[in-house]
Design a protein around this motif. Sequence first.
Motif, PDB file in Angstrom:
ATOM      1  N   GLY A 212       0.776  -1.173  -0.090  1.00 42.60           N
ATOM      2  CA  GLY A 212      -0.087   0.135   0.175  1.00 42.60           C
ATOM      3  C   GLY A 212       0.843   1.408   0.076  1.00 42.60           C
ATOM      4  O   GLY A 212       0.390   2.234  -0.726  1.00 42.60           O
ATOM      5  N   GLN A 215       2.182   2.705  -3.104  1.00 38.49           N
ATOM      6  CA  GLN A 215       1.204   3.287  -4.046  1.00 38.49           C
ATOM      7  C   GLN A 215       1.228   4.865  -4.000  1.00 38.49           C
ATOM      8  O   GLN A 215       0.607   5.644  -4.524  1.00 38.49           O
ATOM      9  N   VAL A 218       2.049   6.290  -6.873  1.00 38.65           N
ATOM     10  CA  VAL A 218       0.934   6.766  -7.915  1.00 38.65           C
ATOM     11  C   VAL A 218       0.216   8.142  -7.781  1.00 38.65           C
ATOM     12  O   VAL A 218       0.218   8.800  -8.446  1.00 38.65           O
ATOM     13  N   ILE A 246      -0.450   5.951 -12.887  1.00 36.52           N
ATOM     14  CA  ILE A 246      -0.569   4.607 -12.623  1.00 36.52           C
ATOM     15  C   ILE A 246       0.734   3.791 -12.844  1.00 36.52           C
ATOM     16  O   ILE A 246       1.361   2.903 -12.570  1.00 36.52           O
ATOM     17  N   GLY A 249       2.964   2.495 -10.353  1.00 36.56           N
ATOM     18  CA  GLY A 249       2.614   0.976  -9.692  1.00 36.56           C
ATOM     19  C   GLY A 249       3.272   0.121 -10.461  1.00 36.56           C
ATOM     20  O   GLY A 249       3.512  -1.262 -10.038  1.00 36.56           O
ATOM     21  N   ALA A 401       7.459   5.446  -5.334  1.00 36.80           N
ATOM     22  CA  ALA A 401       6.838   4.349  -5.021  1.00 36.80           C
ATOM     23  C   ALA A 401       7.909   3.408  -4.406  1.00 36.80           C
ATOM     24  O   ALA A 401       7.732   2.914  -3.398  1.00 36.80           O
ATOM     25  N   VAL A 431       6.015  -2.345  -5.062  1.00 35.84           N
ATOM     26  CA  VAL A 431       5.340  -2.076  -6.606  1.00 35.84           C
ATOM     27  C   VAL A 431       5.235  -3.434  -7.152  1.00 35.84           C
ATOM     28  O   VAL A 431       5.684  -4.570  -6.830  1.00 35.84           O
ATOM     29  N   SER A 432       4.267  -3.460  -8.180  1.00 31.70           N
ATOM     30  CA  SER A 432       3.695  -4.660  -8.771  1.00 31.70           C
ATOM     31  C   SER A 432       4.588  -5.457  -9.793  1.00 31.70           C
ATOM     32  O   SER A 432       3.909  -6.138 -10.655  1.00 31.70           O
ATOM     33  N   GLY A 465       1.371  -5.332  -4.084  1.00 28.75           N
ATOM     34  CA  GLY A 465       1.454  -4.350  -4.924  1.00 28.75           C
ATOM     35  C   GLY A 465       0.615  -4.459  -5.909  1.00 28.75           C
ATOM     36  O   GLY A 465       0.029  -3.444  -6.596  1.00 28.75           O
ATOM     37  N   GLY A 468      -2.886  -3.542  -4.806  1.00 24.00           N
ATOM     38  CA  GLY A 468      -2.831  -2.119  -4.377  1.00 24.00           C
ATOM     39  C   GLY A 468      -2.768  -1.245  -5.710  1.00 24.00           C
ATOM     40  O   GLY A 468      -3.863  -0.183  -5.528  1.00 24.00           O
ATOM     41  N   THR A 469      -2.115  -1.593  -6.671  1.00 23.03           N
ATOM     42  CA  THR A 469      -2.177  -0.651  -7.904  1.00 23.03           C
ATOM     43  C   THR A 469      -3.739  -0.852  -8.835  1.00 23.03           C
ATOM     44  O   THR A 469      -4.162   0.049  -9.077  1.00 23.03           O
ATOM     45  N   ALA A 472      -5.850   1.326  -6.766  1.00 22.48           N
ATOM     46  CA  ALA A 472      -5.625   2.684  -6.986  1.00 22.48           C
ATOM     47  C   ALA A 472      -6.143   3.115  -8.451  1.00 22.48           C
ATOM     48  O   ALA A 472      -6.955   3.940  -8.533  1.00 22.48           O
TER      49      ALA A 472
END
Length: 483
Positions: A212, A215, A218, A246, A249, A401, A431-432, A465, A468-469, A472
């Motif tokens: 989280g 993010q 972002v 975005i 992310g 991020a 991060v994702s 992540g 979370g993205t 967002a």
Amino acid sequence: MPLSKTENNKKIALVMLAIIACASVISFATTVFAQDSVQAANVAPQGTGLNKVIKRTENWNGRYDISPSQFIQNIGKSTGIYKMIHRQTDAERMAELEQEQAAELAAHTDPFAGTEVAGWKYLVMIAIGFLIVYLGAARGFEPLLLIPIGFGTILVNIPGAGMGDAPDGMLRIIYSAGVGNEFFPMLIFMGIGAMTDFGPLIANPKMALLGGAAQFGVFFTLFGVSVMNMLPSIDYTILQACAIAIIGGADGPTSIYVSGKLAPEMMAVIAVAAYSYMALVPMIQPPIMKALTTKKERLIHMDQLRPVGKTERVLFPLLLLVLAILLLPPAAPLIGMLAFGNFVKQSGVVDRLSKTMENELMNIVSILLSLGVGSQMTPEKIMNPNSVGIILLGLVAFCVATSGGVLMAKLMNVFLPAGKKINPLIGSAGVSAVPMAARVSNKVGQEFDPSNFLLMNAMGPNVSGVIGTAIAAGVFIATYGGL
């Protein structure tokens, strides 16, 4: 063991600093983005600096001002719980229908249609296409994605070939079939779900805080967009700002999904930026991680994660889907497909479907999605100051991020007992970019202690992540999707 007075004072000071920082951000946000009726009446769209009215906000009349109370209220009204309880009036249904029609029209309207382009610009774009292919094939930057994007760029810019022309050009058909809408990104998320193991997150749920915190990059980028708009040659709308943000992310499919919903004219450069920064994770993140941590912190060893049973693994995607339905329906398409793919994998009763999702289907859709993105790499969309700004803002978002995840881990350590501390290096995995960011956390940790294995612990924030993205993205679409 009771805490000493010094340790208590340290915790109180850190909490107070966090509160002050949040208050400062909220105050700055209100100053930058608030465009009430008085401002709209007294400030012309051609204003400069922070007085420059962002496009598509001139007639807000305070409705979409960014204030904590209004933001929470708007999000509350977008929840599934509210929509299930609240009965729409005829006027509300009509207004929602008009918004959907306007959004549909905007998504299928090319703002660059009819723009005259000099012939040499097509040659430049073809060269850029070959450069993208080179980065993917020779330098190993996300080759599965950048190679087809590069070829799509080359093919769409060949004069007279017509591969990107409507309605029968091959690349135009691919774009219309699944890139310009949510179809291909949804299939990609389904495949990601089938490939993802949420076990590390289930075993240590507090790692979700790191995902989280990442993010923050972002949302921070929204402020960066306002700063870029101070330049005379840059002019982003609030919808474009959300699509650009975005990128922070580090999730390509989500970036394509949001840009397709809010700013389809910028999809190509946003997608290329997102995938490029995902590929550059091993270069971008380590300097930030080392700058924000001490040697003592990097040497922290973390306990081995507990085994996660099959029941927990099967119930997790279902619980995730239920929460999305009840709390944030705009994020339900992404989270729903992620949950579907993961449930199919974890249930173990349809292995054929699971293997198809994570192999054949994933590969086919990735090819088509990348070619479709490349088909948007045309001169009028790429060769302008706004596109250059996207590259810069995307980098800022990604760096913030990464920093947010590391700093959150350090903050959590203030409250965790000795022996249960978190190695802050795993915060960068928030991060994702799965699983690359987790591997980078593990690699940097082993540079200082070869016996320190952080990979599985880093996978917790890494998979959180992804969620979370998607959340967002849902917040942006819920807030601005009807503009």
